[in-house]
Design an enzyme around this catalytic site. Structure first.
Site, PDB file in Angstrom:
ATOM      1  N   TYR A  73      34.616 -64.958 -25.447  1.00 10.28           N
ATOM      2  CA  TYR A  73      34.953 -66.354 -25.041  1.00 10.28           C
ATOM      3  C   TYR A  73      34.425 -67.240 -26.038  1.00 10.28           C
ATOM      4  CZ  TYR A  73      38.924 -65.806 -21.653  1.00 10.28           C
ATOM      5  OH  TYR A  73      39.764 -66.030 -21.054  1.00 10.28           O
ATOM      6  N   GLU A  75      36.748 -70.371 -26.948  1.00 13.27           N
ATOM      7  CA  GLU A  75      38.303 -71.386 -26.900  1.00 13.27           C
ATOM      8  C   GLU A  75      37.397 -72.578 -27.616  1.00 13.27           C
ATOM      9  OE1 GLU A  75      38.670 -71.352 -22.554  1.00 13.27           O
ATOM     10  OE2 GLU A  75      40.129 -71.302 -23.272  1.00 13.27           O
ATOM     11  N   ASP A 219      58.372 -67.741 -43.088  1.00 15.33           N
ATOM     12  CA  ASP A 219      58.266 -67.425 -42.210  1.00 15.33           C
ATOM     13  C   ASP A 219      57.335 -66.016 -43.726  1.00 15.33           C
ATOM     14  OD1 ASP A 219      57.112 -65.013 -40.834  1.00 15.33           O
ATOM     15  OD2 ASP A 219      58.338 -65.830 -39.380  1.00 15.33           O
ATOM     16  N   THR A 245      52.197 -62.953 -40.736  1.00 15.65           N
ATOM     17  CA  THR A 245      51.246 -62.065 -39.604  1.00 15.65           C
ATOM     18  C   THR A 245      50.378 -61.414 -40.679  1.00 15.65           C
ATOM     19  OG1 THR A 245      53.188 -60.632 -40.320  1.00 15.65           O
ATOM     20  CG2 THR A 245      53.262 -61.469 -38.044  1.00 15.65           C
ATOM     21  N   LYS A 248      51.293 -56.246 -41.921  1.00 14.16           N
ATOM     22  CA  LYS A 248      52.505 -55.907 -43.155  1.00 14.16           C
ATOM     23  C   LYS A 248      52.110 -55.716 -44.167  1.00 14.16           C
ATOM     24  CE  LYS A 248      55.694 -57.629 -39.500  1.00 14.16           C
ATOM     25  NZ  LYS A 248      55.987 -58.936 -39.219  1.00 14.16           N
ATOM     26  N   ARG A 254      46.880 -56.409 -36.493  1.00 16.71           N
ATOM     27  CA  ARG A 254      47.815 -57.353 -35.814  1.00 16.71           C
ATOM     28  C   ARG A 254      47.499 -58.573 -35.139  1.00 16.71           C
ATOM     29  NH1 ARG A 254      51.055 -53.789 -35.395  1.00 16.71           N
ATOM     30  NH2 ARG A 254      52.674 -54.833 -34.094  1.00 16.71           N
TER      31      ARG A 254
HETATM   32  N1  DSN Z   1      59.588 -56.427 -35.542  1.00 14.97           N
HETATM   33  C1  DSN Z   1      59.359 -57.399 -36.253  1.00 14.97           C
HETATM   34  C2  DSN Z   1      59.225 -56.474 -38.065  1.00 14.97           C
HETATM   35  O1  DSN Z   1      59.776 -55.073 -37.481  1.00 14.97           O
HETATM   36  O2  DSN Z   1      59.876 -56.703 -38.793  1.00 14.97           O
HETATM   37  C3  DSN Z   1      59.147 -58.825 -37.075  1.00 14.97           C
HETATM   38  O3  DSN Z   1      58.109 -59.119 -36.439  1.00 14.97           O
END
Ligand code: DSN
Length: 436
Positions: A73, A75, A219, A245, A248, A254
């Site tokens: 933990y 925090e 974003d 994120t 990707k 993730r």
């Molecule tokens: N769900 C994602 C995507 O596939 O583009 C976006 O967060």
């Protein structure tokens, strides 16, 4: 050898030693879990992953996430924790933050968001009050649910005004966005999308935001790896806050990440991530982020990112040569939206997704702009090249991938065709192993 290990050893592609060791351990400790995980490892190794938002992480990232860093933990933030024993967690979080700042050329990073949607919750809370107006692209046109979809937190707690795409070109129409901004007087304008295949003009968005006194939020979840390597223009210095994120095109674990150059916004972001919207950070994931950001800083990652785009252009051209229509006419990044109807008016995204999965090709159905079909059916597919590029596929192989896509779709789910293609793809995948 354990059953789980044996089942994988029969596949075309062996696992790295650590992963195989994990399966062997689990086979003794928890065979039910071992068997499921072995099947998933096998699926990933023997299918072609074309979902634009997915990738294959390095084994270093994968095993950093599956480590003793999960036991803590922590925090709070480095130097200001609510628990003892955090010295090494401070070190790893500082390392991840410093690498993120270097990667994106900014002076603040919060690496704690559990996901992109969580990053957006904290960013919204930092720069707006409930009831304020957000101007964004709706999900039906390629936006993201956390940018204002009604059932989402964003659509529940904020007023949402929408901009759209030019109905003819399917491109962002900056003049129309400016008119929508003047009309709706938003507190925040959001750019950055889940299914937009062209370059985003962040400078133009900032000019629109300045004209109406709004803040600009970018974003960049989909294009983060391309931005980090200069393959797509950076949202800095234009955006006031940038969310993304990490899994990707950036090819990390993730998770989410928030960046800014504005000290006042930075202070608010830290408070809105913790304690505003999250509790204990996932320190094992932050360790994986540190490793992934380190990988992304290496020259090889720039080579990789350029190849992602080259592969996407090659795949787009090959799909067009088979008679499919590409929304906007093609792609500048890692993703493309394929309109199936010109090839065969009866084809739907839902059918194609299922038939292709049977054949070993993983895609997602996706509405095209102004799609007459409902979201669970759709007239389109979204295809992306980040994962295939990680495996080492190049432009030449994209023609083969397009040929398989077309063969399966045009057979309309003929099991003999999907069975034959499945075996061809299994053999093909053996030549392009997952990263070790
Ligand atoms: N769900 C994602 C995507 O596939 O583009 C976006 O967060």
């Amino acid at each position: 050898m354990s059953n789980a290990a044996a089942s994988h050893a029969n596949s075309a592609i062996p696992l790295d030693a650590l992963s195989q060791g994990l399966l062997d351990l689990l086979q003794k400790h928890d065979p039910a879990t071992a068997q499921i995980m072995a099947r998933e490892a096998d699926r990933q190794a023997t299918t072609l992953e074309l979902i634009a938002s997915e990738n294959h992480v390095s084994t270093a990232v994968m095993h950093a996430v599956g480590s003793w860093m999960t036991n803590k933990y922590a925090e709070g933030y480095p130097g200001k924790r609510y628990y003892g024993g955090c010295a090494h967690h401070d070190e790893i979080e500082n390392l991840a933050r410093d690498r993120a700042k270097q990667l994106f050329g900014c002076n603040f990073a919060n690496v704690q968001p559990h996901s992109g949607a969580n990053a957006n919750i904290a960013a919204f809370m930092a720069i707006m009050d409930p009831g304020d107006t957000v101007l964004s692209l709706p999900i039906k046109s390629g936006g993201h649910l956390s940018h204002g979809l009604k059932p989402n937190f964003s659509g529940t707690f904020y007023k949402i005004a929408e901009y759209g795409l030019d109905p003819k070109t399917e491109l962002l129409d900056y003049d129309a966005i400016e008119r929508a901004a003047v009309e709706s007087k938003p507190k925040v304008i959001i750019c950055g999308y889940s299914a937009y295949s062209r370059v985003i003009d962040f400078a133009r968005f900032r000019a629109i935001a300045d004209k109406v006194g709004a803040l600009l939020m970018a974003d960049i979840a989909h294009i983060a790896g391309l931005v980090a390597t200069g393959v797509h223009p950076s949202p800095f210095p234009h955006a006031h806050v940038v969310t993304t994120t990490t899994h990707k095109t950036l090819r990390g674990p993730r998770g989410g990440l928030i960046l800014t150059n504005d000290q006042d916004i930075a202070t608010k972001i830290d408070r809105k991530v913790f304690p505003g919207s999250q509790g204990g950070p996932l320190m094992h994931v932050i360790a994986g982020k540190a490793v992934a950001f380190g990988e992304a800083l290496k020259p090889e990652f720039t080579t990789y990112s350029k190849q992602v785009v080259a592969n996407a252009k090659a795949l787009a051209a090959a799909m067009q040569s088979h008679g499919y229509r590409l929304c906007t006419g093609g792609t500048d990044n890692h993703v493309m939206l394929v309109d199936l109807r010109p090839r065969d008016a009866s084809l739907t995204g839902a059918d194609a997704e299922k038939w292709l999965e049977d054949a070993g090709i993983i895609v997602n159905k996706n509405g095209i702009p102004n799609d007459p079909r409902p979201p669970l059916q759709t007239s389109g597919l979204r295809l992306g090249t980040p994962a295939l590029t990680t495996r080492g596929l190049r432009e030449g192989e994209m023609k083969q991938v397009a040929a398989w896509l077309d063969r399966v779709m045009i057979s309309k789910g003929d099991v003999a065709v999907s069975g034959a293609v499945r075996e061809e793809i299994r053999a093909f995948c053996a030549k392009f192993p997952l990263p070790h």
